[in-house]
Design a protein around this motif. Structure first.
Motif, PDB file in Angstrom:
ATOM      1  N   SER A   3       0.822  -1.209   0.000  1.00 30.15           N
ATOM      2  CA  SER A   3       0.000   0.000   0.000  1.00 30.15           C
ATOM      3  C   SER A   3       0.855   1.256   0.000  1.00 30.15           C
ATOM      4  CB  SER A   3      -0.934  -0.002   1.214  1.00 30.15           C
ATOM      5  OG  SER A   3      -0.179   0.017   2.422  1.00 30.15           O
ATOM      6  N   PHE A   6       2.515   1.395  -3.785  1.00 33.62           N
ATOM      7  CA  PHE A   6       1.649   1.505  -4.948  1.00 33.62           C
ATOM      8  C   PHE A   6       0.624   2.624  -4.839  1.00 33.62           C
ATOM      9  CE2 PHE A   6       3.150  -2.904  -5.222  1.00 33.62           C
ATOM     10  CZ  PHE A   6       3.673  -2.871  -6.499  1.00 33.62           C
ATOM     11  N   GLN A   7       0.482   3.224  -3.668  1.00 35.73           N
ATOM     12  CA  GLN A   7      -0.310   4.450  -3.581  1.00 35.73           C
ATOM     13  C   GLN A   7       0.505   5.616  -4.141  1.00 35.73           C
ATOM     14  OE1 GLN A   7      -3.212   4.516   0.174  1.00 35.73           O
ATOM     15  NE2 GLN A   7      -1.093   4.313   0.769  1.00 35.73           N
ATOM     16  N   THR A   8      -0.172   6.704  -4.425  1.00 35.64           N
ATOM     17  CA  THR A   8       0.560   7.918  -4.775  1.00 35.64           C
ATOM     18  C   THR A   8       1.334   8.390  -3.546  1.00 35.64           C
ATOM     19  OG1 THR A   8      -1.291   9.354  -4.168  1.00 35.64           O
ATOM     20  CG2 THR A   8      -1.196   8.566  -6.447  1.00 35.64           C
ATOM     21  N   GLU A  11      -0.825  10.184  -0.965  1.00 36.97           N
ATOM     22  CA  GLU A  11      -1.695   9.324  -0.167  1.00 36.97           C
ATOM     23  C   GLU A  11      -0.900   8.524   0.858  1.00 36.97           C
ATOM     24  OE1 GLU A  11      -4.946   9.220  -0.063  1.00 36.97           O
ATOM     25  OE2 GLU A  11      -5.049  10.841  -1.555  1.00 36.97           O
ATOM     26  N   SER A  12       0.321   8.127   0.503  1.00 38.73           N
ATOM     27  CA  SER A  12       1.159   7.399   1.452  1.00 38.73           C
ATOM     28  C   SER A  12       1.534   8.277   2.642  1.00 38.73           C
ATOM     29  CB  SER A  12       2.422   6.886   0.757  1.00 38.73           C
ATOM     30  OG  SER A  12       2.102   5.970  -0.270  1.00 38.73           O
ATOM     31  N   SER A  15      -1.420   8.436   4.892  1.00 39.67           N
ATOM     32  CA  SER A  15      -1.585   7.186   5.629  1.00 39.67           C
ATOM     33  C   SER A  15      -0.643   7.115   6.822  1.00 39.67           C
ATOM     34  CB  SER A  15      -1.347   5.988   4.698  1.00 39.67           C
ATOM     35  OG  SER A  15      -2.276   5.976   3.636  1.00 39.67           O
ATOM     36  N   ASP A  19      -3.158   6.966   9.871  1.00 39.06           N
ATOM     37  CA  ASP A  19      -3.586   5.598  10.157  1.00 39.06           C
ATOM     38  C   ASP A  19      -3.345   5.249  11.626  1.00 39.06           C
ATOM     39  OD1 ASP A  19      -4.355   5.337   7.597  1.00 39.06           O
ATOM     40  OD2 ASP A  19      -2.775   3.955   6.969  1.00 39.06           O
TER      41      ASP A  19
END
Length: 351
Positions: A3, A6-8, A11-12, A15, A19
């Protein structure tokens, strides 16, 4: 880990900031931090349009969250928010790379939308800058030196008072006479890329004057010469002093700014090349000049305070002997080797 990769990147980062605890394992964050940091270093060195802002934030957020997990594991009773450690890690990573403090603290604080983060972010950025400055300069400063870009620092080298203008100036100098032939002006503009040229009297370009280049009259810019050639403000040798100044106005110079034509775009016939051009009405008769004995700190402050691009160096007889440009000043830098402070000369790009 999938995750995160492979996220932009944006977005990482979100997170890692938001998160809940337990989403990422320490081993996952450790591997991601190392791999992504190496990838960021590799892509930054490629000739592709890439930056370090988001990669630095993402790498710092990863090891900051990892540090927060370690604190939470060691002191479970504290009940810390791991996302805050990710934010401070991102600030430390980015601040250590770009060496920015106040502006970066404002950017990150505004991004959080919480003013209470301002003080810890500022403390982290200051500490990152102090630690980084102990070892080397910022990444962008290092690349400025690697690319030989003539950027002047805020202050001159600390022990440069014994360096004078005659030691740093460019010599010999390309000068123009007060009444110059069109052919020579055209050749000078084609062969030289300088922005300004001293205008002198009592000078013969075919005769060696022993280090001097005539009596100084003023300075004329390359852009002015381009406009004069384009408008063909020439004196005909048959008519003596008859000229065409009546067709030239200040508006002609303003209309050409800032996209002045190149010398290759201007056509000069064989007959026109034999004419002369009187530069005296167009020169700046009182530009900034310095004596050959002026110190480097004084010249440096003139460039830094007035935004100069060049300054003419004169001898005691008011004759041109050289010219100092920003590149001549930017190649001197203080250095500290084996506890000894000195001045080193850098290679500066002239393209």
């Amino acid at each position: 880990m999938a995750s995160l990769f492979f996220q932009t990147p944006e977005e990482s980062v979100k997170s890692l900031f938001h998160d809940i605890a337990g989403t990422y394992q320490p081993l996952t964050l450790s591997l991601f931090c190392v791999v992504y940091f190496l990838l960021a270093c590799w892509t930054y060195g490629l000739s592709v349009p890439s930056g370090l802002f988001i990669p630095s934030l993402l790498t710092g957020a990863a090891w900051g969250r990892l540090f927060g997990i370690g604190i939470d594991y060691t002191f479970p009773s504290l009940g810390i928010d791991i996302g805050k450690y990710a934010l401070l890690g991102a600030a430390a990573q980015l601040g250590g790379i770009v060496r920015m403090t106040l502006s970066l603290a404002v950017i990150l604080t505004e991004a959080t939308g919480n003013i209470t983060f301002g003080l810890p972010i500022m403390l982290v950025l200051v500490m990152a800058k102090w630690v980084g400055d102990y070892f080397n300069e910022g990444l962008y400063d290092i690349h400025i030196h690697l690319q030989s870009v003539p950027i002047l620092k805020w202050e001159p080298p600390p022990i440069s008072s014994n360096i004078v203008a005659s030691e740093v100036m460019s010599h010999p100098v390309v000068v123009l006479r007060s009444v110059e032939t069109v052919e020579r002006i055209q050749n000078v503009l084609k062969n030289e890329q300088h922005n300004g040229f001293p205008v002198v009297d009592d000078f013969d370009p075919d005769v060696d004057e022993g280090g001097t280049f005539g009596s100084f009259r003023g300075l004329i810019l390359r852009s002015q010469l381009i406009v004069l050639l384009k408008k063909k403000v020439f004196n005909s040798q048959k008519n003596g002093v008859v000229n065409r100044y009546s067709n030239l106005t200040l508006r002609n110079f303003r209309e050409a700014y800032p996209r002045f034509p190149t010398i290759e775009e201007i056509h000069i016939s064989v007959h026109e090349a034999q004419c002369t051009l009187d530069l005296r009405p167009f020169i700046n008769p009182s530009p900034y000049v310095v004596n050959k004995n002026a110190s480097l700190p004084r010249i440096f402050k003139l460039f830094r305070g007035l935004g100069l691009r060049h300054i003419v160096v004169l001898d005691n007889k008011h004759c041109v002997i050289g010219i100092v440009t920003r590149k001549d000043l930017a190649r001197y830098r203080s250095c500290d080797k084996d506890g000894k402070v000195g001045i080193e000369e850098l290679n500066i790009s002239h393209t």
